[in-house]
Write a protein that holds these residues in place. Structure first.
Motif, mmCIF file in Angstrom:
data_model
loop_
_atom_site.group_PDB
_atom_site.id
_atom_site.type_symbol
_atom_site.label_atom_id
_atom_site.label_comp_id
_atom_site.label_asym_id
_atom_site.label_seq_id
_atom_site.Cartn_x
_atom_site.Cartn_y
_atom_site.Cartn_z
ATOM 1 N N THR A 181 -22.317 13.770 -10.432
ATOM 2 C CA THR A 181 -23.667 13.831 -10.993
ATOM 3 C C THR A 181 -24.383 15.003 -10.336
ATOM 4 O OG1 THR A 181 -23.670 11.414 -11.211
ATOM 5 C CG2 THR A 181 -25.800 12.512 -11.341
ATOM 6 N N GLN A 182 -24.763 15.989 -11.135
ATOM 7 C CA GLN A 182 -25.329 17.204 -10.565
ATOM 8 C C GLN A 182 -26.808 17.323 -10.922
ATOM 9 O OE1 GLN A 182 -24.167 19.591 -8.446
ATOM 10 N NE2 GLN A 182 -26.272 20.328 -8.563
ATOM 11 N N PRO A 183 -27.698 17.404 -9.930
ATOM 12 C CA PRO A 183 -29.098 17.667 -10.258
ATOM 13 C C PRO A 183 -29.257 19.033 -10.930
ATOM 14 C CG PRO A 183 -28.865 16.901 -7.978
ATOM 15 C CD PRO A 183 -27.481 17.194 -8.491
ATOM 16 N N VAL A 184 -30.009 19.054 -12.015
ATOM 17 C CA VAL A 184 -30.335 20.296 -12.722
ATOM 18 C C VAL A 184 -31.856 20.338 -12.846
ATOM 19 C CG1 VAL A 184 -29.975 21.696 -14.788
ATOM 20 C CG2 VAL A 184 -28.186 20.091 -14.050
ATOM 21 N N ALA A 185 -32.470 21.266 -12.121
ATOM 22 C CA ALA A 185 -33.932 21.351 -12.088
ATOM 23 C C ALA A 185 -34.470 21.764 -13.447
ATOM 24 C CB ALA A 185 -34.360 22.358 -11.022
ATOM 25 N N PRO A 186 -35.718 21.387 -13.749
ATOM 26 C CA PRO A 186 -36.351 21.954 -14.939
ATOM 27 C C PRO A 186 -36.509 23.456 -14.723
ATOM 28 C CG PRO A 186 -37.981 20.837 -13.563
ATOM 29 C CD PRO A 186 -36.632 20.538 -12.966
ATOM 30 N N LEU A 215 -22.200 12.593 -22.359
ATOM 31 C CA LEU A 215 -22.963 13.426 -21.430
ATOM 32 C C LEU A 215 -24.362 12.837 -21.316
ATOM 33 C CD1 LEU A 215 -21.844 16.935 -22.708
ATOM 34 C CD2 LEU A 215 -20.899 15.606 -20.819
ATOM 35 N N VAL A 216 -24.767 12.558 -20.077
ATOM 36 C CA VAL A 216 -26.053 11.883 -19.873
ATOM 37 C C VAL A 216 -26.790 12.447 -18.664
ATOM 38 C CG1 VAL A 216 -25.187 9.703 -20.831
ATOM 39 C CG2 VAL A 216 -25.079 10.081 -18.350
ATOM 40 N N ASP A 217 -28.084 12.267 -18.671
ATOM 41 C CA ASP A 217 -28.902 12.311 -17.467
ATOM 42 C C ASP A 217 -28.784 10.914 -16.876
ATOM 43 O OD1 ASP A 217 -30.972 12.143 -15.606
ATOM 44 O OD2 ASP A 217 -32.405 13.239 -16.840
ATOM 45 N N HIS A 218 -28.255 10.801 -15.639
ATOM 46 C CA HIS A 218 -27.988 9.470 -15.073
ATOM 47 C C HIS A 218 -29.265 8.756 -14.620
ATOM 48 C CE1 HIS A 218 -25.413 6.278 -13.538
ATOM 49 N NE2 HIS A 218 -24.354 6.942 -13.909
ATOM 50 N N ALA A 219 -30.435 9.333 -14.858
ATOM 51 C CA ALA A 219 -31.673 8.548 -14.829
ATOM 52 C C ALA A 219 -31.635 7.755 -16.127
ATOM 53 C CB ALA A 219 -32.893 9.448 -14.742
ATOM 54 N N LEU A 220 -30.977 6.582 -16.068
ATOM 55 C CA LEU A 220 -30.427 5.969 -17.271
ATOM 56 C C LEU A 220 -31.452 5.413 -18.244
ATOM 57 C CD1 LEU A 220 -27.221 4.306 -15.800
ATOM 58 C CD2 LEU A 220 -27.319 6.175 -17.451
ATOM 59 N N SER A 221 -32.684 5.200 -17.803
ATOM 60 C CA SER A 221 -33.686 4.758 -18.776
ATOM 61 C C SER A 221 -33.959 5.843 -19.809
ATOM 62 C CB SER A 221 -34.982 4.350 -18.062
ATOM 63 O OG SER A 221 -34.739 3.189 -17.279
ATOM 64 N N ARG A 222 -33.635 7.084 -19.467
ATOM 65 C CA ARG A 222 -33.804 8.152 -20.451
ATOM 66 C C ARG A 222 -32.726 8.052 -21.538
ATOM 67 N NH1 ARG A 222 -34.734 12.722 -15.676
ATOM 68 N NH2 ARG A 222 -36.428 11.568 -14.676
ATOM 69 N N THR A 251 -36.205 16.690 -13.685
ATOM 70 C CA THR A 251 -34.886 17.059 -13.205
ATOM 71 C C THR A 251 -33.854 16.191 -13.902
ATOM 72 O OG1 THR A 251 -35.683 17.777 -11.039
ATOM 73 C CG2 THR A 251 -33.389 17.065 -11.157
ATOM 74 N N SER A 252 -32.782 16.803 -14.385
ATOM 75 C CA SER A 252 -31.689 16.037 -14.966
ATOM 76 C C SER A 252 -30.642 15.737 -13.902
ATOM 77 C CB SER A 252 -31.035 16.834 -16.096
ATOM 78 O OG SER A 252 -29.916 16.118 -16.609
ATOM 79 N N SER A 253 -30.108 14.520 -13.939
ATOM 80 C CA SER A 253 -28.972 14.148 -13.086
ATOM 81 C C SER A 253 -27.765 14.078 -14.011
ATOM 82 C CB SER A 253 -29.249 12.801 -12.409
ATOM 83 O OG SER A 253 -30.389 12.892 -11.573
ATOM 84 N N PHE A 254 -27.105 15.207 -14.161
ATOM 85 C CA PHE A 254 -26.189 15.425 -15.290
ATOM 86 C C PHE A 254 -24.779 14.916 -14.969
ATOM 87 C CE2 PHE A 254 -24.333 18.735 -18.382
ATOM 88 C CZ PHE A 254 -24.681 17.996 -19.498
ATOM 89 N N HIS A 255 -24.306 13.990 -15.785
ATOM 90 C CA HIS A 255 -23.058 13.280 -15.513
ATOM 91 C C HIS A 255 -22.253 13.122 -16.793
ATOM 92 C CE1 HIS A 255 -20.261 10.153 -14.261
ATOM 93 N NE2 HIS A 255 -20.729 9.354 -15.182
ATOM 94 N N PRO A 256 -20.933 13.327 -16.725
ATOM 95 C CA PRO A 256 -20.068 13.057 -17.879
ATOM 96 C C PRO A 256 -19.429 11.673 -17.720
ATOM 97 C CG PRO A 256 -18.886 14.425 -16.297
ATOM 98 C CD PRO A 256 -20.193 14.015 -15.645
ATOM 99 N N VAL A 257 -19.865 10.708 -18.536
ATOM 100 C CA VAL A 257 -19.354 9.339 -18.396
ATOM 101 C C VAL A 257 -17.857 9.317 -18.729
ATOM 102 C CG1 VAL A 257 -19.555 6.955 -19.173
ATOM 103 C CG2 VAL A 257 -21.600 8.395 -19.027
ATOM 104 N N GLY A 258 -17.052 8.809 -17.807
ATOM 105 C CA GLY A 258 -15.602 8.741 -18.016
ATOM 106 C C GLY A 258 -14.878 10.005 -17.614
#
Lengths: 337, 337, 337
Positions: free
Chosen positions: A282-287, A305-312, A253-260
């Motif tokens: 931050t919007q969850p986007v399922a696989p 633009l990031v997946d806020h699971a930040l280690s990714r 699942t992506s936790s989709f966030h636009p930084v700034g």
């Protein structure tokens, strides 16, 4: 009958074009083209109030391409690009889909389209060996931004290797008007070798079963959609922009966030039939799902633009940049030193 | 006082009955019954406009049963089935719940019901040793589809071993009418042995702490709700169907998708108090939560219900099929060859 | 210009105060203060109908503190507490943020605020070495509950070590009135040593890349917000309570559930611009996102706030308790024995 909503069969993305004329002295691997789709290659918005028919062609292509500098991978793609071509139609439109498999492929392929009522979303009807071709007719009976993806046995590997894209079915009445639209796809890659390795990387089915990827990417390339890669997306202060994002997965699942910035208006899971959500950070986007989100651009900035699971982002290669240029607004944001 | 909304204490699911009369020559393990609940065993919709009282009994039973062909596992269940019996009441109804623990059990058990205002959702009040019995009174003050699950120390293991089910609290006014309703439960199983092993499998608490299961299942059985297992669910073209799904977890979020169809109307997390979402392809369902979703069936097809984290489908045993039979609609979907 | 909405620079949380006067005979490690913020330290609701300006100071402090009895860790914090101070403003308010880095720090730090339009949410403008100081002006142009967090290279480690907090931007018109508000933060900690170890634990970047933490916590402490830790939160029957939760992650989605109660009204991802969801049992909260949820308290009980990925509760230290005292309501809930 109208041909619409799709990159032509011979279309080459900006990304691939950009990589082609590499200077001599750059190693073979570095010069190798990437599969990264050009995020600006978005079919235009639809203003029709009547249904039409579309002829669409998708070709399954297994291609060895650059994953990062000095590092390559055998991708499986639709039309040689990741994500596959964005198809744009209107609710009640009909589609004749021709699916081909390049003769040079080694595996069977097919396509499951989430916009379709029918067995496997078309998967059974489109199953084909290398060199094969199948045709399918369907009506887009409901609106939304939908994923299409390969769905043969072992489909998780085919999707991880990048066989996914988006079909946008605009609702009656269309979407709100914006100034620019961009299209990108998230997915994860399971390899035996870690990020930073060189040479040809190998797929790791055990890592996939553990849902433990070494790479999480936009468009099949490490840091591809950045200034240091194939280039950042561009926009101007005062414009509105829309991001179409398809999450192939196959597992995360992506936790989709636009930084700034903020999703001023977004449609979770690409469900365009309902009212959008407002001001979501931050919007969850399922696989196996999609995302449509709009931003305002009141200040110049580099939006990441990031997946806020930040280690990714920090450790697995996921990053896309949108450079916004124009006049600052010190009433909204300013450094004081 | 009325008895309603529950499988009788002696009820045996179709799944268990089907497994009983196995032919001679099939090995003991293959003939062993499964714990898979019959997905058609759904209490009927409620048309009352007044509240009533229910007497409900749940029995904790630790049972060794078939997990896949040639492979068994020691499940913990409610009433011998997975998911536990679906309880169906109306907002403002009251329930007297009798909870028993089979004398043959080895562990303590209790129940936490998400429909309940009260400590632990009833967990403290229902804690019981093997052979024990406890009774609880509660009012269903708010609507929704809720999980109930064991909640003793080490509850994640008990839930992974299958101690979970659904209580549906219909809102005033009820749910929209559909033609058929089905009920199933997703969960993940942590074992030392991988999928494909034979004999009795052993629980792996370390794998659970890593959230790395070997099995992700509907109803406690590998590919159980398929034609190759205990049989697919059945419906007819032109009907509407509703899926009640409870995600026990204990750890994984499901990305719930109907292959070849769409959630025309669904209630994320089982929250029936609000308006449903429309035309959602893939809906996140948190562990410890539920899902209610409706489909239309305009064409004949085999709909596959999946968690779109597809390695769970491709490599961990998750699959449920709904066969839709009837007349094709070539204006919606047709193979062109 | 008004100073508002923030713990004073010298504020010491109840948690830290409670740990200070430990009895002689308790080991040094046990007596060591924790970083756990007092969940009752919430700035008051805003009743203004006009915008004001705020002066806010955040100090990055790397501190060795107690993680569990007999066990310590080198945290990175904002103002010495986890989560960082809750900042409360109103839509259209402006903020002058002073960010300092304690001279004793070893790493660079900065802050990305999801409420901000501007590069990196302010990250570039606030990048500072140990002993540094930076100032930033911004307007809170849109409502919501937003995370702020460190965003230097390797930010996932800094956030895991606890550099995150919440800024609440109340919408015009404010939030519905409740009787009590609480504030807490979830995050996961990646260590070489498992839960139950003693002494100083060490960060494990490989485990973080695998998204496989040994600890999942509220407020940087194992079972910190419980009667056995620093004390449970308190409320009375008949009151309404609001939980502000920020999920730092850096990687895990929380499935946030109140055991024995229900989110009567909640705002997924902290998106306060839209209508709340009603009667949600378990709400996904993405990493890098927030949650605002209200409960009614009709019966006396111990409510446990959990991530319903229950192995994080059972095996990784996540737990917060809210004790509700008052008169029982046997029409809603009663043990029958």
């Amino acid at each position: 009958m109208v041909v619409a909503g799709l990159l032509g069969a011979g279309a080459v993305s900006r990304a691939v074009r950009a990589a082609a004329p590499a200077a001599p002295g750059i190693s073979l691997v570095t010069r190798m083209p990437t599969v990264a789709a050009d995020p600006t290659r978005v079919p235009p918005p639809i203003h029709r109030s009547h249904a039409i028919h579309h002829e669409v062609t998708l070709e399954a292509r297994e291609v060895r391409a650059r994953l990062a500098d000095g590092c390559e991978f055998t991708f499986m793609t639709w039309n040689g690009q990741v994500p596959g071509p964005m198809i744009r139609v209107r609710q009640d439109d009909t589609v004749t889909l021709t699916v081909r498999s390049a003769a040079s492929n080694e595996r069977p392929h097919c396509v499951d389209i989430h916009a379709v009522y029918g067995s496997g979303g078309g998967a059974m009807a489109t199953m084909m060996p290398p060199g094969g071709m199948r045709r399918l007719f369907f009506k887009c009976a409901y609106p939304g931004a939908f994923i299409y993806h390969c769905a043969v046995m072992g489909m998780d590997e085919h999707i991880s290797r990048c066989m996914f894209g988006m079909i946008l079915v605009e609702p009656h009445g269309g979407l709100p008007t914006v100034d620019r639209e961009f299209y990108l796809g998230q997915h994860e890659l399971y390899t035996r070798e870690p990020l930073g390795s060189s040479g040809l990387l190998h797929f790791d089915a055990d890592a996939m079963a553990r849902e433990a990827p070494n790479f999480v990417l936009f468009n099949g390339m490490v840091d591809g959609l950045t200034a240091g890669g194939l280039g950042a997306m561009q926009a101007r202060v005062g414009e509105t922009v829309r991001i179409f994002m398809v999450n192939g997965g196959p597992n995360l699942t992506s936790s989709f966030h636009p930084v700034g910035n903020i999703w001023k208006r977004c449609w979770p899971q690409g469900a365009l039939a309902g009212a959008p959500s407002g001001y979501v950070q931050t919007q969850p986007v399922a696989p196996g799902s999609c995302f449509v989100g709009d931003m305002e651009l009141p200040v110049p900035e580099s939006i990441k633009l990031v997946d806020h699971a930040l280690s990714r982002v920090a450790r697995k290669g996921l990053m896309a940049e949108l450079d916004v240029t124009g006049v600052a607004d010190p009433a909204l944001f300013r450094e004081l030193g």
